[in-house]
Write an enzyme that holds these catalytic residues in place. Structure first.
Site, PDB file in Angstrom:
ATOM      1  N   ARG A  44       0.764  14.558  13.432  1.00  0.00           N
ATOM      2  CA  ARG A  44       1.779  14.196  11.982  1.00  0.00           C
ATOM      3  C   ARG A  44       1.707  15.150  11.396  1.00  0.00           C
ATOM      4  O   ARG A  44       0.825  15.206  10.096  1.00  0.00           O
ATOM      5  CB  ARG A  44       0.754  12.820  11.054  1.00  0.00           C
ATOM      6  CG  ARG A  44       0.926  11.814  12.116  1.00  0.00           C
ATOM      7  CD  ARG A  44      -0.135  11.278  11.376  1.00  0.00           C
ATOM      8  NE  ARG A  44       0.694  10.928  10.376  1.00  0.00           N
ATOM      9  CZ  ARG A  44       0.526   8.686   9.988  1.00  0.00           C
ATOM     10  NH1 ARG A  44      -0.661   9.250   9.454  1.00  0.00           N
ATOM     11  NH2 ARG A  44       0.710   9.096   8.828  1.00  0.00           N
ATOM     12  N   PRO A  45       2.590  16.429  12.062  1.00  0.00           N
ATOM     13  CA  PRO A  45       2.531  17.486  11.040  1.00  0.00           C
ATOM     14  C   PRO A  45       2.971  17.325   9.649  1.00  0.00           C
ATOM     15  O   PRO A  45       3.590  16.436   9.010  1.00  0.00           O
ATOM     16  CB  PRO A  45       3.161  19.092  11.665  1.00  0.00           C
ATOM     17  CG  PRO A  45       3.988  17.501  12.811  1.00  0.00           C
ATOM     18  CD  PRO A  45       3.334  16.419  13.119  1.00  0.00           C
ATOM     19  N   VAL A  46       3.460  18.463   8.093  1.00  0.00           N
ATOM     20  CA  VAL A  46       3.385  18.075   7.384  1.00  0.00           C
ATOM     21  C   VAL A  46       4.638  19.803   7.045  1.00  0.00           C
ATOM     22  O   VAL A  46       4.773  20.149   5.603  1.00  0.00           O
ATOM     23  CB  VAL A  46       2.517  17.935   6.180  1.00  0.00           C
ATOM     24  CG1 VAL A  46       2.038  16.386   6.355  1.00  0.00           C
ATOM     25  CG2 VAL A  46       1.642  19.606   6.294  1.00  0.00           C
ATOM     26  N   ASP A  47       5.191  20.398   7.938  1.00  0.00           N
ATOM     27  CA  ASP A  47       5.799  21.404   8.058  1.00  0.00           C
ATOM     28  C   ASP A  47       6.988  20.724   7.299  1.00  0.00           C
ATOM     29  O   ASP A  47       7.193  21.779   7.274  1.00  0.00           O
ATOM     30  CB  ASP A  47       6.264  21.439   8.874  1.00  0.00           C
ATOM     31  CG  ASP A  47       7.348  20.192  10.451  1.00  0.00           C
ATOM     32  OD1 ASP A  47       8.203  20.402  10.892  1.00  0.00           O
ATOM     33  OD2 ASP A  47       6.349  19.439  10.330  1.00  0.00           O
ATOM     34  N   ARG A  91      -8.925  -0.394   4.697  1.00  0.00           N
ATOM     35  CA  ARG A  91      -7.679   0.502   4.538  1.00  0.00           C
ATOM     36  C   ARG A  91      -6.277  -0.355   3.869  1.00  0.00           C
ATOM     37  O   ARG A  91      -5.412   0.313   2.925  1.00  0.00           O
ATOM     38  CB  ARG A  91      -7.661   1.071   5.280  1.00  0.00           C
ATOM     39  CG  ARG A  91      -8.674   2.059   5.519  1.00  0.00           C
ATOM     40  CD  ARG A  91      -8.735   3.630   6.212  1.00  0.00           C
ATOM     41  NE  ARG A  91      -7.393   4.363   5.118  1.00  0.00           N
ATOM     42  CZ  ARG A  91      -6.807   5.821   5.861  1.00  0.00           C
ATOM     43  NH1 ARG A  91      -7.621   6.048   7.741  1.00  0.00           N
ATOM     44  NH2 ARG A  91      -6.275   6.554   4.821  1.00  0.00           N
ATOM     45  N   ILE A 140       8.529   6.948  17.153  1.00  0.00           N
ATOM     46  CA  ILE A 140       8.070   7.665  15.896  1.00  0.00           C
ATOM     47  C   ILE A 140       6.786   8.225  15.777  1.00  0.00           C
ATOM     48  O   ILE A 140       7.279   9.849  15.849  1.00  0.00           O
ATOM     49  CB  ILE A 140       7.705   6.557  14.579  1.00  0.00           C
ATOM     50  CG1 ILE A 140       8.871   5.620  14.462  1.00  0.00           C
ATOM     51  CG2 ILE A 140       7.636   7.421  13.200  1.00  0.00           C
ATOM     52  CD1 ILE A 140       9.925   6.388  13.464  1.00  0.00           C
ATOM     53  N   CYS A 174      -4.920  12.816  13.357  1.00  0.00           N
ATOM     54  CA  CYS A 174      -4.728  10.970  13.034  1.00  0.00           C
ATOM     55  C   CYS A 174      -4.444  10.726  14.900  1.00  0.00           C
ATOM     56  O   CYS A 174      -4.933  11.150  14.969  1.00  0.00           O
ATOM     57  CB  CYS A 174      -3.773  10.477  12.117  1.00  0.00           C
ATOM     58  SG  CYS A 174      -3.600   9.128  12.079  1.00  0.00           S
ATOM     59  N   ASP A 215       5.057   0.698  11.710  1.00  0.00           N
ATOM     60  CA  ASP A 215       3.753  -0.254  11.487  1.00  0.00           C
ATOM     61  C   ASP A 215       3.437  -1.684  12.171  1.00  0.00           C
ATOM     62  O   ASP A 215       1.953  -2.486  12.021  1.00  0.00           O
ATOM     63  CB  ASP A 215       3.237  -0.153  10.271  1.00  0.00           C
ATOM     64  CG  ASP A 215       3.390   1.800  10.324  1.00  0.00           C
ATOM     65  OD1 ASP A 215       3.456   1.393   9.167  1.00  0.00           O
ATOM     66  OD2 ASP A 215       2.639   2.628  10.866  1.00  0.00           O
ATOM     67  N   LYS A 227       1.054  -1.558   0.022  1.00  0.00           N
ATOM     68  CA  LYS A 227       0.139   0.325   0.250  1.00  0.00           C
ATOM     69  C   LYS A 227       1.011   1.550   0.496  1.00  0.00           C
ATOM     70  O   LYS A 227       0.595   2.639  -0.568  1.00  0.00           O
ATOM     71  CB  LYS A 227      -1.110   0.185   0.593  1.00  0.00           C
ATOM     72  CG  LYS A 227      -1.896   1.373   1.521  1.00  0.00           C
ATOM     73  CD  LYS A 227      -2.352   1.290   2.349  1.00  0.00           C
ATOM     74  CE  LYS A 227      -1.750   1.378   3.882  1.00  0.00           C
ATOM     75  NZ  LYS A 227      -1.558   2.614   4.351  1.00  0.00           N
ATOM     76  N   ASN A 228       2.006   0.890   0.646  1.00  0.00           N
ATOM     77  CA  ASN A 228       2.301   2.782   1.186  1.00  0.00           C
ATOM     78  C   ASN A 228       3.608   3.098   0.671  1.00  0.00           C
ATOM     79  O   ASN A 228       4.576   3.825   0.296  1.00  0.00           O
ATOM     80  CB  ASN A 228       3.570   2.403   2.362  1.00  0.00           C
ATOM     81  CG  ASN A 228       2.325   2.922   3.246  1.00  0.00           C
ATOM     82  OD1 ASN A 228       1.617   3.037   3.678  1.00  0.00           O
ATOM     83  ND2 ASN A 228       2.364   2.383   4.463  1.00  0.00           N
ATOM     84  N   ARG A 244      -4.545  10.603   4.349  1.00  0.00           N
ATOM     85  CA  ARG A 244      -3.704  12.024   4.581  1.00  0.00           C
ATOM     86  C   ARG A 244      -2.506  11.855   3.840  1.00  0.00           C
ATOM     87  O   ARG A 244      -1.930  12.307   2.731  1.00  0.00           O
ATOM     88  CB  ARG A 244      -2.751  11.341   5.790  1.00  0.00           C
ATOM     89  CG  ARG A 244      -2.911  11.650   6.843  1.00  0.00           C
ATOM     90  CD  ARG A 244      -2.301  11.132   7.904  1.00  0.00           C
ATOM     91  NE  ARG A 244      -0.871  12.443   8.620  1.00  0.00           N
ATOM     92  CZ  ARG A 244      -1.698  13.044   8.833  1.00  0.00           C
ATOM     93  NH1 ARG A 244      -2.647  13.621   9.154  1.00  0.00           N
ATOM     94  NH2 ARG A 244      -0.184  14.045   8.186  1.00  0.00           N
TER      95      ARG A 244
END
Ligand code: EPZ
Length: 423
Positions: A122-125, A400, A330, A117, A308, A22-23, A93
């Site tokens: 879970r920032p996207v900075d 998912r 993490i 989440c 995960d 998936k990832n 996301r």
């Protein structure tokens, strides 16, 4: 809404095949935005998240078709579309992976900020910082990342954050830099197998990337990229989940399409717990010990132990002899599975980003609730070990990321059925 009903106490036995990752598939599908020509992908898993990415890319002007043989074909048909709407982004996301390709290929993008989440902040900075350093004009307005740039310009950047490298952040910047003017160097890049697979796909499309699989990526920007054909790597997290389930149930299982090097941190831990594990080609055979031993687990970016697989491992350690310490480096808050496992009779105490697991417990079946994708897999493993019947609700989380989970587990001898929830 569906639920899973599991009757525990069966030792898993037999062979199971891991599906495509998936990832890896999600960012590689987004990379099709960069291509001048059709992209053909093989081994794309049949999952809810893949269908969501398909919807997003269609919204962004791509034709996305599944062929009768399962291949997925993606092609740009309307390059004027640059809006990735909240209604889709709030459900997944990974849609953020469209940001880099859009600004690199179409010169602008309006991508909804991903929502909250359950596994933590879970920032996207880092994604935004990376794009700005490539020269993109960027602001966050009304919940959207609005960015534009005539042509991105290569540069040197450090992309590490407070928890180390970022997987989709590296994917986004890599997909932006391949069409930038000049050379880009990404220091502290993520080395996950999924990022490596994306890198190999981009090279097939005509990109120039050195250092794939290392924390230092050097990209020579090119002016255009073509379509390509690519087979998605197997899903190491799905394969790892079956290996942990085999160990937890005292089983003997062969997982096909499971790559040893992608799973070595897990294999090391399972061997420490007493499992006997061998491999040949892309097939891994695990034989569980009579009694599992406690082990301490710390999650880290690849090649460290994957976050995960933390929840699944914790479920296994509830029945191992001794006390295990599980440290989450993490996502420090990624412990939504603890309360549900304790409802089944586990003895887990949380302290900050660590959980102390008192082992050698006899779990008993109970009604439990899934909260996120990997926490749900942990509940399935606990249910397979537990005495009696467990009912797991909200399993849309599982759909998912796990293809045909109950069918594959039944093939290994599990007693598991999907039913419509009563209320
Ligand atoms: C990817 O998420 C995976 N998702 C996640 O898998 C996985 O848990 C995660 O990598 C870590 O391995 C996909 O590939 C679609 P990160 P991603 O950016 O890229 C912090 C699953 O179960 N960070 O590597 O979103 C962040 O908060 C999912 O399949 C920043 O601070 O994760 C986290 O603590 C769940 N700023 C750490 O870095 C940023 O801009 C690692 O996150 C980005 C990240």
């Amino acid at each position: 809404m569906d639920e899973l009903v599991v009757t525990g106490g069966v030792r898993l036995k037999g062979r199971v095949r891991a599906s495509g990752a998936k990832n890896a598939a999600l960012p590689i599908m987004a990379a099709a935005i960069l291509a001048e020509g059709p992209v053909r992908l093989k081994n794309v898993p049949n999952l809810a998240d893949i269908r969501t990415m398909t919807r997003l890319l269609r919204e962004l002007g791509l034709r996305v078709e599944r062929e009768p043989d399962g291949d997925m074909v993606l092609e740009n048909v309307d390059p004027d579309k640059v809006l990735a709407p909240y209604k889709i982004m709030k459900t997944m996301r990974a849609g953020i992976c469209a940001l880099g390709p859009l600004v690199a290929r179409r010169g602008r993008a309006e991508v909804s900020m991903p929502g909250g989440c359950l596994i933590g902040d879970r920032p996207v900075d880092l994604h935004l910082k990376g794009l700005r350093s490539l020269g993109a004009k960027l602001e966050v307005k009304h919940g959207y990342i609005v960015t534009s740039c005539k042509r991105l310009k290569g540069t040197e950047m450090y992309l590490g954050g407070p928890f180390g490298s970022t997987v989709t952040g590296t994917a986004n910047i890599l997909m932006a830099a391949v069409l930038a003017k000049g050379q880009t160097v990404i220091e502290c890049a993520a080395c996950e197998p999924e990022v490596q697979d994306l890198g190999r796909m981009l090279v097939k499309m005509g990109a120039s990337i050195h250092g794939i699989g290392s924390p230092r990526l050097v990209i020579e920007g090119v002016s255009r990229l073509s379509g390509a054909e690519h087979t998605i790597i197997p899903d190491r997290i799905e394969a790892g989940t079956y290996l942990v389930a085999a160990a937890a149930t005292g089983g003997d299982v062969v997982v096909e399409d499971a790559r040893w090097n992608d799973l070595f941190a897990l294999i090391h831990m399972l061997r420490q717990a007493g499992a006997v594990i061998e491999h040949f080609d892309d097939t891994i055979h695990l034989v569980a010990p009579k009694r599992l031993r406690a082990v301490d687990v710390t999650t880290l970016p690849f090649p460290g132990f994957p976050t995960d697989l933390q929840a699944q491992m914790m479920a296994m350690l509830t029945v191992a002899d001794g006390i295990s310490v599980v440290t989450e480096k993490i996502y420090p808050d990624r412990f939504t599975h603890v309360a549900e496992l304790n409802r089944m009779g586990a003895a887990i105490r949380k302290e900050g980003n660590t959980a102390i697991v008192q082992g050698a417990r006899r779990l008993s079946g109970a009604p439990v609730m899934a909260s996120d994708l990997r926490a749900s897999a942990a509940l399935v493993i606990a249910a397979l070990v537990a005495e009696g019947k467990t009912t797991i609700s909200r399993i849309y989380h599982l759909d998912r990321g796990y293809e045909n989970l109950e069918k594959k587990l039944r093939k290994l001898g599990a007693t598991i059925t999907r039913v419509k929830a009563k209320d």
